[in-house]
Design a protein around this motif. Structure first.
Motif, PDB file in Angstrom:
ATOM      1  N   LEU A  13       0.799  -1.298   0.034  1.00  0.00           N
ATOM      2  CA  LEU A  13       0.251   0.012   0.053  1.00  0.00           C
ATOM      3  C   LEU A  13       0.946   1.277   0.073  1.00  0.00           C
ATOM      4  CD1 LEU A  13      -2.800  -0.848   2.550  1.00  0.00           C
ATOM      5  CD2 LEU A  13      -2.906  -1.042  -0.054  1.00  0.00           C
ATOM      6  N   LEU A  14       2.047   1.246   0.544  1.00  0.00           N
ATOM      7  CA  LEU A  14       2.873   2.399   0.813  1.00  0.00           C
ATOM      8  C   LEU A  14       4.125   2.218   0.080  1.00  0.00           C
ATOM      9  CD1 LEU A  14       2.362   2.977   4.571  1.00  0.00           C
ATOM     10  CD2 LEU A  14       0.911   4.241   2.709  1.00  0.00           C
ATOM     11  N   ASP A  15       4.353   1.218  -0.645  1.00  0.00           N
ATOM     12  CA  ASP A  15       5.500   1.177  -1.469  1.00  0.00           C
ATOM     13  C   ASP A  15       6.941   1.347  -0.656  1.00  0.00           C
ATOM     14  OD1 ASP A  15       6.643   0.222  -3.974  1.00  0.00           O
ATOM     15  OD2 ASP A  15       6.937   2.055  -4.820  1.00  0.00           O
ATOM     16  N   VAL A  16       6.839   0.823   0.364  1.00  0.00           N
ATOM     17  CA  VAL A  16       8.082   0.845   1.440  1.00  0.00           C
ATOM     18  C   VAL A  16       8.656  -0.470   1.293  1.00  0.00           C
ATOM     19  CG1 VAL A  16       8.888   1.153   3.849  1.00  0.00           C
ATOM     20  CG2 VAL A  16       6.895   2.624   2.868  1.00  0.00           C
ATOM     21  N   PRO A  17       9.890  -0.706   0.999  1.00  0.00           N
ATOM     22  CA  PRO A  17      10.558  -2.015   1.143  1.00  0.00           C
ATOM     23  C   PRO A  17      10.829  -2.564   2.579  1.00  0.00           C
ATOM     24  CG  PRO A  17      12.035  -0.150   0.630  1.00  0.00           C
ATOM     25  CD  PRO A  17      10.790   0.158   0.556  1.00  0.00           C
ATOM     26  N   VAL A  18      10.480  -3.781   2.739  1.00  0.00           N
ATOM     27  CA  VAL A  18      10.277  -4.188   4.191  1.00  0.00           C
ATOM     28  C   VAL A  18      10.987  -5.400   4.129  1.00  0.00           C
ATOM     29  CG1 VAL A  18       8.700  -5.058   6.009  1.00  0.00           C
ATOM     30  CG2 VAL A  18       8.101  -3.206   4.600  1.00  0.00           C
ATOM     31  N   SER A  19      11.717  -5.794   5.383  1.00  0.00           N
ATOM     32  CA  SER A  19      12.536  -7.224   5.613  1.00  0.00           C
ATOM     33  C   SER A  19      11.884  -7.414   6.960  1.00  0.00           C
ATOM     34  CB  SER A  19      13.833  -7.225   5.316  1.00  0.00           C
ATOM     35  OG  SER A  19      14.559  -6.348   6.022  1.00  0.00           O
ATOM     36  N   ILE A  20      11.977  -8.583   7.414  1.00  0.00           N
ATOM     37  CA  ILE A  20      11.440  -8.866   8.600  1.00  0.00           C
ATOM     38  C   ILE A  20      12.659  -9.661   9.387  1.00  0.00           C
ATOM     39  CG2 ILE A  20       9.954 -10.153  10.172  1.00  0.00           C
ATOM     40  CD1 ILE A  20       7.795  -9.861   7.886  1.00  0.00           C
ATOM     41  N   GLU A  21      13.401  -9.117  10.259  1.00  0.00           N
ATOM     42  CA  GLU A  21      14.307  -9.826  11.060  1.00  0.00           C
ATOM     43  C   GLU A  21      13.925 -10.470  12.292  1.00  0.00           C
ATOM     44  OE1 GLU A  21      17.115  -9.986   9.182  1.00  0.00           O
ATOM     45  OE2 GLU A  21      16.239  -8.559   7.801  1.00  0.00           O
ATOM     46  N   THR A  22      14.559 -11.574  12.584  1.00  0.00           N
ATOM     47  CA  THR A  22      13.902 -12.180  14.085  1.00  0.00           C
ATOM     48  C   THR A  22      15.272 -12.527  15.020  1.00  0.00           C
ATOM     49  OG1 THR A  22      14.346 -14.440  12.935  1.00  0.00           O
ATOM     50  CG2 THR A  22      12.041 -13.483  12.728  1.00  0.00           C
ATOM     51  N   ALA A  23      16.113 -11.379  15.178  1.00  0.00           N
ATOM     52  CA  ALA A  23      16.944 -11.622  16.258  1.00  0.00           C
ATOM     53  C   ALA A  23      17.840 -12.722  16.189  1.00  0.00           C
ATOM     54  CB  ALA A  23      16.424 -11.424  17.521  1.00  0.00           C
ATOM     55  N   GLY A  24      18.264 -12.980  14.973  1.00  0.00           N
ATOM     56  CA  GLY A  24      19.257 -13.975  14.837  1.00  0.00           C
ATOM     57  C   GLY A  24      18.652 -15.542  14.423  1.00  0.00           C
ATOM     58  N   ALA A  25      17.422 -15.661  14.260  1.00  0.00           N
ATOM     59  CA  ALA A  25      16.691 -16.786  13.823  1.00  0.00           C
ATOM     60  C   ALA A  25      16.567 -16.549  12.369  1.00  0.00           C
ATOM     61  CB  ALA A  25      15.587 -16.941  14.630  1.00  0.00           C
ATOM     62  N   GLY A  26      16.993 -15.807  11.650  1.00  0.00           N
ATOM     63  CA  GLY A  26      16.931 -15.663  10.386  1.00  0.00           C
ATOM     64  C   GLY A  26      15.595 -14.781  10.098  1.00  0.00           C
ATOM     65  N   PRO A  43      13.354 -12.907  21.968  1.00  0.00           N
ATOM     66  CA  PRO A  43      12.386 -12.100  21.187  1.00  0.00           C
ATOM     67  C   PRO A  43      12.190 -10.605  21.072  1.00  0.00           C
ATOM     68  CG  PRO A  43      11.398 -13.175  23.262  1.00  0.00           C
ATOM     69  CD  PRO A  43      12.966 -13.374  23.310  1.00  0.00           C
ATOM     70  N   TYR A  44      13.132  -9.950  22.031  1.00  0.00           N
ATOM     71  CA  TYR A  44      13.066  -8.567  22.010  1.00  0.00           C
ATOM     72  C   TYR A  44      14.342  -8.148  21.959  1.00  0.00           C
ATOM     73  CZ  TYR A  44       8.494  -9.433  24.104  1.00  0.00           C
ATOM     74  OH  TYR A  44       7.273  -9.667  24.398  1.00  0.00           O
ATOM     75  N   ASP A  45      14.844  -7.771  20.564  1.00  0.00           N
ATOM     76  CA  ASP A  45      16.280  -7.325  20.411  1.00  0.00           C
ATOM     77  C   ASP A  45      16.482  -5.912  20.458  1.00  0.00           C
ATOM     78  OD1 ASP A  45      18.691  -7.052  19.701  1.00  0.00           O
ATOM     79  OD2 ASP A  45      18.684  -8.380  17.944  1.00  0.00           O
ATOM     80  N   TRP A  46      16.304  -5.270  21.623  1.00  0.00           N
ATOM     81  CA  TRP A  46      16.321  -3.937  21.898  1.00  0.00           C
ATOM     82  C   TRP A  46      17.834  -3.271  21.319  1.00  0.00           C
ATOM     83  CZ3 TRP A  46      12.141  -1.855  23.414  1.00  0.00           C
ATOM     84  CH2 TRP A  46      11.258  -2.434  24.192  1.00  0.00           C
ATOM     85  N   ASP A  47      18.713  -4.232  21.354  1.00  0.00           N
ATOM     86  CA  ASP A  47      20.039  -3.548  20.524  1.00  0.00           C
ATOM     87  C   ASP A  47      19.810  -3.316  19.225  1.00  0.00           C
ATOM     88  OD1 ASP A  47      21.584  -3.615  23.079  1.00  0.00           O
ATOM     89  OD2 ASP A  47      22.011  -5.716  22.474  1.00  0.00           O
ATOM     90  N   ALA A  48      19.078  -4.091  18.365  1.00  0.00           N
ATOM     91  CA  ALA A  48      18.708  -3.943  16.937  1.00  0.00           C
ATOM     92  C   ALA A  48      18.039  -2.583  16.858  1.00  0.00           C
ATOM     93  CB  ALA A  48      18.142  -5.019  16.391  1.00  0.00           C
ATOM     94  N   LEU A  49      17.192  -2.130  17.683  1.00  0.00           N
ATOM     95  CA  LEU A  49      16.472  -0.743  17.837  1.00  0.00           C
ATOM     96  C   LEU A  49      17.684   0.285  17.970  1.00  0.00           C
ATOM     97  CD1 LEU A  49      13.217  -1.586  19.574  1.00  0.00           C
ATOM     98  CD2 LEU A  49      13.314  -1.229  17.198  1.00  0.00           C
ATOM     99  N   LYS A  50      18.411   0.150  19.051  1.00  0.00           N
ATOM    100  CA  LYS A  50      19.326   0.823  19.334  1.00  0.00           C
ATOM    101  C   LYS A  50      20.373   1.230  18.058  1.00  0.00           C
ATOM    102  CE  LYS A  50      21.736   0.932  23.201  1.00  0.00           C
ATOM    103  NZ  LYS A  50      22.568   0.420  24.199  1.00  0.00           N
ATOM    104  N   LYS A  51      20.505   0.398  17.173  1.00  0.00           N
ATOM    105  CA  LYS A  51      21.428   0.172  16.055  1.00  0.00           C
ATOM    106  C   LYS A  51      20.837   1.133  14.937  1.00  0.00           C
ATOM    107  CE  LYS A  51      24.991  -0.921  15.264  1.00  0.00           C
ATOM    108  NZ  LYS A  51      26.259  -0.380  14.914  1.00  0.00           N
ATOM    109  N   ALA A  52      19.424   0.744  14.880  1.00  0.00           N
ATOM    110  CA  ALA A  52      18.610   1.414  13.712  1.00  0.00           C
ATOM    111  C   ALA A  52      18.429   3.137  14.156  1.00  0.00           C
ATOM    112  CB  ALA A  52      17.155   0.976  13.662  1.00  0.00           C
ATOM    113  N   HIS A  53      18.600   3.290  15.349  1.00  0.00           N
ATOM    114  CA  HIS A  53      18.514   4.698  15.972  1.00  0.00           C
ATOM    115  C   HIS A  53      19.886   5.117  15.381  1.00  0.00           C
ATOM    116  CE1 HIS A  53      17.465   8.158  18.381  1.00  0.00           C
ATOM    117  NE2 HIS A  53      18.609   8.064  18.909  1.00  0.00           N
ATOM    118  N   ARG A  59      20.435  -0.775   5.849  1.00  0.00           N
ATOM    119  CA  ARG A  59      21.033  -1.383   4.586  1.00  0.00           C
ATOM    120  C   ARG A  59      22.430  -0.825   4.993  1.00  0.00           C
ATOM    121  NH1 ARG A  59      17.692   1.625   0.006  1.00  0.00           N
ATOM    122  NH2 ARG A  59      17.960   3.198   1.562  1.00  0.00           N
ATOM    123  N   TYR A  60      23.108  -0.084   5.726  1.00  0.00           N
ATOM    124  CA  TYR A  60      24.267   0.307   5.855  1.00  0.00           C
ATOM    125  C   TYR A  60      24.980  -0.314   7.079  1.00  0.00           C
ATOM    126  CZ  TYR A  60      22.753   3.761   2.470  1.00  0.00           C
ATOM    127  OH  TYR A  60      22.335   4.363   1.356  1.00  0.00           O
TER     128      TYR A  60
END
Length: 133
Positions: A13-26, A43-53, A59-60
């Motif tokens: 609907l919004l044409d935004v590319p999306v990938s779904i990550e599962t904290a190391g499970a693929g 199940p809660y990868d808070w470090d991944a949120l910190k990295k995105a911030h 992608r980088y």
């Protein structure tokens, strides 16, 4: 599987590319026909949120990176408060879901072994054997 619903809405609907990550499970994708859901160790990868911030665009980086955590259960209130205060996340409030953990057994088994109709009945080796039969 809210992540798949979000993936469909964002990508179609919004044409935004999306990938779904599962904290190391693929990774996951609704569009992958051979997809299987692997539950992560964390199940809660808070470090991944910190990295995105920090990097803004996942992608980088080769590290786990996430912009959204669609399901966060009430046991994570401390982390929600912590990361909101640090400016890593924005607490958008509740989605309105009410969580409930249950288990189900076939009616015939409950009639044959009424003890198994309660989770208390799953205790002990004898009752575990009944459930396995």
């Amino acid at each position: 599987f809210n992540a798949w619903v979000i993936q469909i809405l964002l990508s179609e609907l919004l044409d935004v590319p999306v990938s779904i990550e599962t904290a190391g499970a693929g990774g996951l994708s609704f569009y992958n026909r051979t997809n299987s859901f692997a539950y992560p160790n964390n199940p809660y990868d808070w470090d991944a949120l910190k990295k995105a911030h920090k990097v803004q665009d996942c992608r980088y980086t080769d590290e786990f990176c996430a912009h959204v955590m669609p399901e966060v259960w009430e046991g994570q209130v401390g982390n929600i408060d912590k990361y909101a205060k640090e400016g890593v996340i924005e607490n958008s409030g509740y989605t309105g879901y009410l969580g409930r953990l249950d288990f189900y057994i076939p009616t015939a088994l409950a009639e044959k072994e009424p003890d198994l109709a309660s989770f208390y009945g799953l205790r002990g080796d004898e009752n575990r054997k009944k459930l396995a039969e």
